[in-house]
Enzyme design. Structure first.
Site, PDB file in Angstrom:
ATOM      1  CB  CYS A 206      62.854 -37.450 107.832  1.00 22.13           C
ATOM      2  SG  CYS A 206      63.437 -38.613 106.079  1.00 22.13           S
TER       3      CYS A 206
ATOM      4  CG  ASP B 165      64.328 -28.934 106.523  1.00 23.99           C
ATOM      5  OD1 ASP B 165      63.993 -28.483 105.306  1.00 23.99           O
ATOM      6  OD2 ASP B 165      66.106 -28.903 105.993  1.00 23.99           O
TER       7      ASP B 165
ATOM      8  CB  THR C 244      65.625 -40.187 109.394  1.00 22.99           C
ATOM      9  OG1 THR C 244      65.950 -40.410 107.344  1.00 22.99           O
ATOM     10  CG2 THR C 244      64.043 -41.254 110.047  1.00 22.99           C
ATOM     11  CB  VAL C 245      66.465 -37.073 113.820  1.00 18.37           C
ATOM     12  CG1 VAL C 245      67.471 -36.900 115.667  1.00 18.37           C
ATOM     13  CG2 VAL C 245      68.300 -36.810 113.521  1.00 18.37           C
TER      14      VAL C 245
HETATM   15  C1  LIG Z   1      67.406 -26.788 101.309  1.00 18.09           C
HETATM   16  C2  LIG Z   1      67.090 -27.993 102.234  1.00 18.09           C
HETATM   17  C3  LIG Z   1      67.886 -29.191 100.957  1.00 18.09           C
HETATM   18  C4  LIG Z   1      67.637 -28.544 103.670  1.00 18.09           C
HETATM   19  O1  LIG Z   1      67.574 -29.914 104.145  1.00 18.09           O
HETATM   20  C5  LIG Z   1      65.275 -29.065 101.777  1.00 18.09           C
HETATM   21  O2  LIG Z   1      65.324 -27.006 103.347  1.00 18.09           O
HETATM   22  C6  LIG Z   1      65.108 -28.575 101.031  1.00 18.09           C
HETATM   23  O3  LIG Z   1      64.535 -29.286 100.651  1.00 18.09           O
HETATM   24  N1  LIG Z   1      63.872 -27.168 100.338  1.00 18.09           N
HETATM   25  C7  LIG Z   1      63.310 -26.833  99.219  1.00 18.09           C
HETATM   26  C8  LIG Z   1      63.411 -26.008  98.819  1.00 18.09           C
HETATM   27  C9  LIG Z   1      63.582 -24.280  99.864  1.00 18.09           C
HETATM   28  O4  LIG Z   1      63.645 -24.775 100.768  1.00 18.09           O
HETATM   29  O5  LIG Z   1      62.986 -23.451  99.048  1.00 18.09           O
END
Ligand SMILES: CC(C)(CO)[C@@H](O)C(=O)NCCC(=O)O
Ligand SMILES: Nc1ncnc2c1ncn2[C@@H]1O[C@H](COP(=O)(O)OP(=O)(O)OP(=O)(O)O)[C@@H](O)[C@H]1O
Ligand SMILES: [K+]
Length: 257
Positions: free
Chosen positions: A7, A109, A12-13
């Site tokens: 998501c 992710d 969302t996949v």
């Molecule tokens: C940077 C995104 C928005 C990319 O999808 C996500 O990985 C996220 O909300 N990360 C949180 C902060 C971080 O990864 O340091």
């Protein structure tokens, strides 16, 4: 069968796996207000359309949007009678713990991309993901996420120009052959496209210099091929990297849980 849910802030996949065998992918936009019943209506319509026999008994979720996890948990419990593994929660084990500042919540992710890329390519990698944001995940020799870079996403950057400047239209990304635009749209496409080529190149060069070693660059996300066509930025492109990472983390939890 396993249902893996990725998501993102935009999309969302869902992907469905019978053991190692990939069955199908379903894609929808991300909405925090979508209910468990709405997920099921969408999901069952598509599964029926594809004529696939599915019997889900395991679910893994990665969500960059914390608010959607509640409804996805209800969906999983109500329709498949199981408890999902949620990446980033304390009860989800990772093949390698991230090495970051205390209290930092790494985007799930990015943890998933790290696990997927390390499984396929080993360590010393830079994983570039062209999603809502463009992220660079630095993967150490032994497979840990050790930090990275977050840049505004390609489509977000184009949208920001349109939103902030009255005379700039909504424009889709393309890969212009020339850098000098001779109309407004051409100028905007050049700025984003060639600006991005420079951004990716500079960040990868600097990451390798800071790590003092050669590293392979693995790219994923819908726009990776567009950039690779015009400039050799990546060693490998894999559109299914996030989904692969989810299956790797799922298997790791089964083996070690
Ligand atoms: C940077 C995104 C928005 C990319 O999808 C996500 O990985 C996220 O909300 N990360 C949180 C902060 C971080 O990864 O340091
Ligand atoms: N040539 C193209 N021009 C414009 N958009 C494209 C092109 N190719 C793919 N896309 C878009 O790229 C997106 C692929 O996105 P991806 O799944 O990598 O991240 P996302 O869904 O945008 O972000 P997130 O994962 O953060 O939700 C799709 O929304 C698709 O419409
Ligand atoms: K993504």
């Amino acid at each position: 069968m396993l249902l893996a849910i990725d998501c993102g802030n935009t999309n969302t996949v869902f992907s469905i796996w019978d053991g190692e065998q990939f069955l199908c992918t379903l894609r929808t936009s991300t909405h925090h207000a979508r209910t468990a019943d709405a997920y099921f209506t969408w999901y069952s319509t598509l599964v029926k359309h594809y004529g696939i026999e599915v019997d889900i008994d395991e679910v893994i979720i990665s969500s960059t949007v914390p608010r959607v996890v509640y409804n996805l948990r209800v969906f999983t419990d109500r329709f498949f009678g199981c408890r999902p593994i949620v990446v980033g929660k304390p009860d989800c084990l990772l093949p390698n713990e991230p090495r970051v500042d205390l209290g930092t919540q790494v985007g799930p992710d990015r943890l998933v991309n790290t696990a997927g890329a390390f499984d396929r390519h080993g360590g010393d990698l830079i994983v570039v993901d062209f999603g809502t944001a463009t992220t660079f995940d630095v993967v150490a020799k032994e497979g840990a996420y050790i930090g990275g870079v977050i840049a505004p996403g390609v489509n977000l950057s184009l949208e920001a120009l349109h939103m902030a400047a009255a005379a700039l239209p909504h424009v889709d990304i393309s890969n212009p052959q020339k850098v000098i635009g001779t109309n407004t749209v051409g100028c905007m496409q050049s700025g984003i496209f060639w600006g991005y080529v420079g951004l990716v190149r500079e960040i990868c060069t600097r990451v390798k210099a800071e790590r003092d070693r050669d590293m392979r660059v693995i790219a994923t996300g819908g726009l990776a091929p567009l950039f690779q066509q015009s400039a050799e930025l990546f060693d490998v492109m894999e559109d299914d990297l996030t989904m692969h990472g989810l299956t790797v983390i799922h298997q790791f939890n089964k083996d070690n849980g």
